[in-house]
Design an enzyme around this catalytic site. Structure first.
Site, short mmCIF file in Angstrom:
data_model
loop_
_atom_site.label_atom_id
_atom_site.label_comp_id
_atom_site.label_asym_id
_atom_site.label_seq_id
_atom_site.Cartn_x
_atom_site.Cartn_y
_atom_site.Cartn_z
N CYS A 85 -12.29 -2.31 12.37
CA CYS A 85 -14.45 -2.51 11.72
C CYS A 85 -15.48 -2.11 12.97
CB CYS A 85 -14.17 -3.70 11.97
SG CYS A 85 -15.36 -4.27 10.58
N ASP A 110 -2.71 0.91 6.74
CA ASP A 110 -2.38 1.02 5.71
C ASP A 110 -1.47 -0.31 5.18
OD1 ASP A 110 -2.26 3.38 5.03
OD2 ASP A 110 -0.17 4.15 6.47
N CYS A 153 -12.59 -4.41 5.71
CA CYS A 153 -11.64 -4.91 6.96
C CYS A 153 -11.14 -5.89 6.74
CB CYS A 153 -12.93 -5.13 7.74
SG CYS A 153 -12.03 -6.65 9.18
N CYS A 211 -13.04 -9.94 8.50
CA CYS A 211 -14.60 -10.40 8.35
C CYS A 211 -15.41 -9.51 6.85
CB CYS A 211 -16.09 -9.29 9.17
SG CYS A 211 -15.72 -7.91 8.95
N ASP A 258 0.64 -1.43 0.26
CA ASP A 258 -0.08 0.11 0.09
C ASP A 258 1.14 0.74 0.25
OD1 ASP A 258 -2.69 1.29 0.07
OD2 ASP A 258 -1.66 2.28 2.64
N GLU A 312 -2.15 -1.71 -5.73
CA GLU A 312 -3.37 -0.97 -6.65
C GLU A 312 -3.08 -0.23 -7.68
OE1 GLU A 312 -5.56 0.70 -2.89
OE2 GLU A 312 -3.95 1.77 -3.48
N CYS A 344 -17.12 -6.38 13.42
CA CYS A 344 -16.76 -7.52 14.56
C CYS A 344 -15.69 -7.38 14.88
CB CYS A 344 -16.01 -8.57 12.95
SG CYS A 344 -14.25 -7.70 12.59
#
Length: 397
Positions: free
Chosen positions: A351, A361, A332, A335, A181, A265, A354
């Site tokens: 999150c 990052d 997340c 989950c 990232d 990305e 959860c």
């Protein structure tokens, strides 16, 4: 494989003056040929390299300064323009500005280039119409010479040799994959938790940079004092770019050495760093804040990191994969719940479904890796990797 070797030139005053003239001639040829191509396109016609090269040869009779430049450098400029027009389109290719674009020109024929080493720290190269020129011998050429490019960067002249090093791309190294990232606060964060960042401007340089920019804004355009201030700014910015380039090369080498798949990305950095000022009819909002974000993104070298990764991966048996960037920072990893509220701050991720907590990052890097493994269909990257994406179904008894 083709690779580059860059060295610092030691021009004499006469050679430096001549190099400036050659750079100006190549810039004029580029702009004139680009305008000619656009005019032909506007009336539904076409002109290519062969015709433009013929017209340029005839123009040398009327413009002696054009005939002073080496012919191959001018022809190579037309070839580069044709390649750019085919790749990006004639009306999307940019002009070359004398103020914004540093002079550069290329000698494409290796038969006209002679390179010799004269001492432990110095070498020399013979270029058409420039003659013998010394350069700092910081590393061996390490391959067969293909072409040479002379360019000015930060007020100093360099020569870049394109060489064929005789190496083949390495086989897959079979090492574990990693997601990367790219951020503004932390330049690089991986799915394994490894982070790397560096400040490219010292506090003293930041103060000096701001002071020089203020002086430049007050000085009259075209004055000698303004030219001197611009030269100081150019030298300071070149030092900052050198630190950034070193950081990106080291980081890319580390990632490709330790991992067989590097997932990043697929960001459109040009659109992300576009100005938000808008138009007179529809002015933009938060223009100053957007400008600061643009500077921060460009300062971290997101595009340069991807280029360095693709270059280093050829030598280390690694693979670079780009994945869509949508919602990687809001999802997340534990989950799969996606919501903007999951990211409490720049560094904290929690999150709402959860309760999973992690560095924002690192969580994004894990989502990037998961998207990359979903694209490949399997996580094993060894030489003898599986041929089927899923195990075969068990036969009925």
């Amino acid at each position: 494989m083709l690779t580059g070797r860059r060295y610092l030139l030691a021009f004499t005053p006469e050679q430096e003056e001549f190099a400036e003239k050659v750079g100006d001639a190549c810039r004029v040829v580029w702009n004139t040929a680009l305008e000619q191509r656009r005019q032909y396109r506007r009336r539904g016609a076409f002109i290519g390299y062969i015709e433009q090269a013929r017209q340029m040869a005839e123009a040398k009779k009327d413009f002696p300064w054009l005939a002073e430049a080496p012919s191959h450098t001018l022809q190579q400029t037309l070839r580069d323009l044709e390649r750019a027009c085919k790749t990006h389109g004639t009306f999307k290719v940019r002009w070359r500005s004398k103020r914004k674009n540093a002079p550069t020109f290329r000698f494409p024929d290796p038969k006209q280039i002679t390179v010799e080493r004269i001492s432990r720290r110095w070498g020399r190269v013979k270029l058409p119409k420039l003659g013998w020129t010394r350069f700092r011998w910081t590393r061996p050429l390490g391959g067969q010479l293909r072409n040479a490019t002379v360019l000015k960067d930060g007020g100093r002249w360099y020569i870049s040799f394109c060489v064929e090093d005789g190496l083949m791309e390495s086989a897959p190294n079979g090492k574990p994959p990693v997601g990367v990232d790219r951020g503004v606060t932390v330049a690089v964060a991986t799915s394994s938790g490894w982070m790397r960042d560096r400040e490219f401007v010292t506090p003293g340089e930041a103060v000096r940079l701001k002071r020089l920019q203020q002086q430049l804004a007050r000085q009259r355009k075209g004055s000698n004092r303004r030219a001197a201030t611009r030269a100081k700014l150019t030298k300071l910015n070149a030092r900052i770019r050198a630190r950034r380039t070193d950081f990106l090369a080291w980081t890319a080498n580390r990632l490709t050495c330790d991992h067989g798949l590097v997932v990043v990305e697929d960001l459109n950095i040009r659109n992300m760093t576009a100005s938000a000022k808008g138009t007179l009819a529809e002015p933009g909002r938060n223009v100053a804040a957007k400008a600061g974000l643009n500077r921060a993104i460009l300062a971290k070298g997101w595009g340069g990191l991807l280029t360095a990764l693709e270059h280093k991966a050829r030598y280390h048996g690694s693979r670079i994969l780009r994945v869509p960037p949508a919602f990687t920072s809001q999802t997340c990893h534990a989950c799969g719940h996606c919501a903007p509220d999951n990211r409490e701050s720049q560094a904290e991720f929690r999150c709402r479904a959860c309760g999973h907590q992690a560095n924002a990052d690192v969580n994004a890097a894990k989502n990037i890796l998961a998207a990359g493994l979903a694209v490949t269909g399997r996580g094993d990257l060894a030489v003898g990797r599986s041929m089927k994406r899923q195990p075969p179904k068990a036969e009925a008894a």
